[in-house]
Design a protein around this motif. Sequence first.
Motif, PDB file in Angstrom:
ATOM      1  N   ILE A  46       0.839  -1.206   0.000  1.00 25.48           N
ATOM      2  CA  ILE A  46       0.000   0.000   0.000  1.00 25.48           C
ATOM      3  C   ILE A  46       0.873   1.254   0.000  1.00 25.48           C
ATOM      4  N   VAL A  47       1.892   1.246   0.841  1.00 21.83           N
ATOM      5  CA  VAL A  47       2.787   2.413   0.937  1.00 21.83           C
ATOM      6  C   VAL A  47       3.551   2.622  -0.367  1.00 21.83           C
ATOM      7  N   SER A  48       4.118   1.533  -0.913  1.00 23.28           N
ATOM      8  CA  SER A  48       4.946   1.651  -2.111  1.00 23.28           C
ATOM      9  C   SER A  48       4.152   2.100  -3.334  1.00 23.28           C
ATOM     10  N   TYR A  49       2.862   1.807  -3.368  1.00 20.75           N
ATOM     11  CA  TYR A  49       2.026   2.223  -4.494  1.00 20.75           C
ATOM     12  C   TYR A  49       1.266   3.518  -4.205  1.00 20.75           C
ATOM     13  N   GLY A  50       1.589   4.164  -3.099  1.00 17.41           N
ATOM     14  CA  GLY A  50       0.985   5.450  -2.784  1.00 17.41           C
ATOM     15  C   GLY A  50      -0.483   5.374  -2.421  1.00 17.41           C
ATOM     16  N   GLY A  51      -0.880   4.316  -1.731  1.00 20.60           N
ATOM     17  CA  GLY A  51      -2.289   4.144  -1.405  1.00 20.60           C
ATOM     18  C   GLY A  51      -2.667   4.565  -0.002  1.00 20.60           C
ATOM     19  N   ILE A  52      -1.758   5.215   0.711  1.00 16.55           N
ATOM     20  CA  ILE A  52      -2.028   5.602   2.095  1.00 16.55           C
ATOM     21  C   ILE A  52      -3.261   6.491   2.210  1.00 16.55           C
ATOM     22  N   GLY A  53      -3.420   7.402   1.277  1.00 11.82           N
ATOM     23  CA  GLY A  53      -4.544   8.326   1.356  1.00 11.82           C
ATOM     24  C   GLY A  53      -5.798   7.861   0.660  1.00 11.82           C
ATOM     25  N   ASN A  54      -5.819   6.642   0.200  1.00 11.44           N
ATOM     26  CA  ASN A  54      -6.984   6.108  -0.522  1.00 11.44           C
ATOM     27  C   ASN A  54      -7.968   5.524   0.490  1.00 11.44           C
ATOM     28  N   SER A  55      -9.005   6.278   0.781  1.00 17.69           N
ATOM     29  CA  SER A  55      -9.965   5.839   1.804  1.00 17.69           C
ATOM     30  C   SER A  55     -10.729   4.584   1.379  1.00 17.69           C
ATOM     31  N   ALA A  56     -11.038   4.465   0.088  1.00 18.04           N
ATOM     32  CA  ALA A  56     -11.763   3.287  -0.401  1.00 18.04           C
ATOM     33  C   ALA A  56     -10.943   2.021  -0.180  1.00 18.04           C
ATOM     34  N   LEU A  57      -9.630   2.130  -0.404  1.00 23.94           N
ATOM     35  CA  LEU A  57      -8.737   0.979  -0.208  1.00 23.94           C
ATOM     36  C   LEU A  57      -8.783   0.515   1.242  1.00 23.94           C
ATOM     37  N   TRP A  58      -8.674   1.449   2.182  1.00 27.85           N
ATOM     38  CA  TRP A  58      -8.680   1.088   3.602  1.00 27.85           C
ATOM     39  C   TRP A  58     -10.035   0.522   4.029  1.00 27.85           C
ATOM     40  N   LEU A  59     -11.100   1.029   3.424  1.00 32.46           N
ATOM     41  CA  LEU A  59     -12.437   0.506   3.728  1.00 32.46           C
ATOM     42  C   LEU A  59     -12.542  -0.962   3.343  1.00 32.46           C
ATOM     43  N   TRP A  60     -12.089  -1.273   2.132  1.00 37.54           N
ATOM     44  CA  TRP A  60     -12.164  -2.667   1.684  1.00 37.54           C
ATOM     45  C   TRP A  60     -11.203  -3.562   2.469  1.00 37.54           C
ATOM     46  N   LEU A  61     -10.103  -2.985   2.896  1.00 35.09           N
ATOM     47  CA  LEU A  61      -9.150  -3.748   3.713  1.00 35.09           C
ATOM     48  C   LEU A  61      -9.797  -4.136   5.044  1.00 35.09           C
ATOM     49  N   VAL A  62     -10.517  -3.206   5.653  1.00 35.17           N
ATOM     50  CA  VAL A  62     -11.208  -3.478   6.917  1.00 35.17           C
ATOM     51  C   VAL A  62     -12.319  -4.504   6.709  1.00 35.17           C
ATOM     52  N   ILE A  63     -13.068  -4.360   5.613  1.00 34.84           N
ATOM     53  CA  ILE A  63     -14.150  -5.311   5.318  1.00 34.84           C
ATOM     54  C   ILE A  63     -13.593  -6.717   5.124  1.00 34.84           C
ATOM     55  N   GLY A  64     -12.503  -6.810   4.369  1.00 33.07           N
ATOM     56  CA  GLY A  64     -11.882  -8.114   4.137  1.00 33.07           C
ATOM     57  C   GLY A  64     -11.356  -8.741   5.416  1.00 33.07           C
ATOM     58  N   ALA A  65     -10.725  -7.919   6.259  1.00 31.44           N
ATOM     59  CA  ALA A  65     -10.201  -8.429   7.533  1.00 31.44           C
ATOM     60  C   ALA A  65     -11.332  -8.921   8.425  1.00 31.44           C
ATOM     61  N   PHE A  66     -12.414  -8.156   8.467  1.00 31.50           N
ATOM     62  CA  PHE A  66     -13.564  -8.553   9.278  1.00 31.50           C
ATOM     63  C   PHE A  66     -14.162  -9.875   8.774  1.00 31.50           C
ATOM     64  N   ALA A  67     -14.272 -10.006   7.457  1.00 31.31           N
ATOM     65  CA  ALA A  67     -14.807 -11.244   6.881  1.00 31.31           C
ATOM     66  C   ALA A  67     -13.912 -12.433   7.204  1.00 31.31           C
ATOM     67  N   GLY A  68     -12.589 -12.232   7.127  1.00 33.63           N
ATOM     68  CA  GLY A  68     -11.658 -13.309   7.436  1.00 33.63           C
ATOM     69  C   GLY A  68     -11.734 -13.761   8.879  1.00 33.63           C
ATOM     70  N   VAL A  69     -11.768 -12.804   9.789  1.00 39.35           N
ATOM     71  CA  VAL A  69     -11.868 -13.137  11.218  1.00 39.35           C
ATOM     72  C   VAL A  69     -13.186 -13.833  11.520  1.00 39.35           C
ATOM     73  N   SER A  70     -14.259 -13.359  10.911  1.00 42.61           N
ATOM     74  CA  SER A  70     -15.580 -13.959  11.132  1.00 42.61           C
ATOM     75  C   SER A  70     -15.620 -15.396  10.646  1.00 42.61           C
ATOM     76  N   LEU A  71     -15.090 -15.634   9.452  1.00 39.38           N
ATOM     77  CA  LEU A  71     -15.062 -16.999   8.914  1.00 39.38           C
ATOM     78  C   LEU A  71     -14.223 -17.912   9.797  1.00 39.38           C
TER      79      LEU A  71
END
Length: 461
Positions: A46-71
């Motif tokens: 994320i850092v190397s591709y300049g995605g730190i300020g991409n709010s949509a990216l972080w949103l999907w990252l949180v959603i994916g993490a939540f889905a993984g933990v839930s499963l």
Amino acid sequence: MSVIIIAAIFIVGFILQIRLMQSPKTALLGNRIGAAFMGAAIIYTIVSYGGIGNSALWLWLVIGAFAGVSLGHVVKMIQMPQMVGMLNGFGGAASALVAIAGSSLYHAGTSWYLWLTASLALSVGMLTFTGSMIAAMKLQAIIPGRPVNIDKGGKLQQIMLFVIAVIVFLSTLITGIYVVWVVLLTIISAVYGVIMALRVGGADMPVVISLLNSFSGVAASITGFAVEDPLLVGVGAVVGVSGLILTRIMCKAMNRNLSAVLTGMTTVSNLRKPNNTPHSSSILKEINEKGTRNMKVGETVNSAKKVIIVPGYGMAVAQAQGKVKDLIDCLERAGKEVKIGIHPVAGRMPGHMNVLLAEVGIDYDKLYDMDMINPEFKNTDLTIVIGACDVVNPSANTAEGTPIYGMPILEVEKSKSVIVCNLDEKPGYSGVENTLYSMENVITIWGNASETVPTITEACR
């Protein structure tokens, strides 16, 4: 150069994880190290591709993490093969999506090499996704586990799909409409993945799960070439190679040819009628139905000093691992030596049986693989088979021309006495009658393992 060094560090970390997971005692640590390195790799990307300020990216990252933990919390151990199959598929789908984005680079005048690698990544990724979804549905019994062949050997499908791919490729080069190529390649790869998984029978699922795991890594590695990311290339290669090695181990353990597995030519229907000759099983069944403790089982269990327990997929289906733990505790309290023999394909994926037994607190030190336990059967007083059929079938040594002929098995028939707790006397996935049931030193108790295993526990008290 710094990018390559950082990628190498991550790859070394993942290799260390694999090394630690080779032993049950260090597997948990290895899993945690792998998770930590994967998390770090995600953040680095994320850092190397300049995605730190991409709010949509972080949103999907949180959603994916939540889905993984839930499963991880919801899925039961018996369902772990299905979950692994789905995760393999998701990995393939992710590679395919990145490849689709990468293929658009060709329009900007980027090298044809990048477009070609993106096309390969798209093909392998989509094949992995659809094949994994079908495999997971078979394991979950959403669709039948038997092999489905549209034509014998599957050669017609392969030829048709190859011809279509060539035609589409040539037409794309002529017309220059590369969107058509991407769409049709996606469809062709997806269809082939479905056909490949449908042709595989339930008995061969350990091989397929290992192969699809490898495919997910291969797709990721090729995608790394397409987007020029050395970290993705290396990590994908590690997964791909380890999956191929595991696939080879599974094929060897089942005496399978990979091409035969993928064409559905290894699993057949009932080859021989069950042996209806009356033996000890009919006597035991009658006694058990009357609710009376079987004296023969009690005598056999109580006189044994050395006991080996052989669990199979039937134990997993019956969720009887807790009952097996109770039996082991009872036997050890009676002063008996207890070991557990694990066939490499006892479950529906590599290591599945080990995980199920560990779930109920059975000591890792009691688990022995096939090569270690087989020499001990001849000196064993009693072997208790729980929900295992093909992996203990002596016909594997004699029934030429059958799917299990030549397959290495657990040689339980060499024990002085054997008690079999299987659901019934029907053949296993291979369709080959189990000749173990009619041997003189064998007592069979038919029924659900969660109900039959406690009868043996009761007998040892």
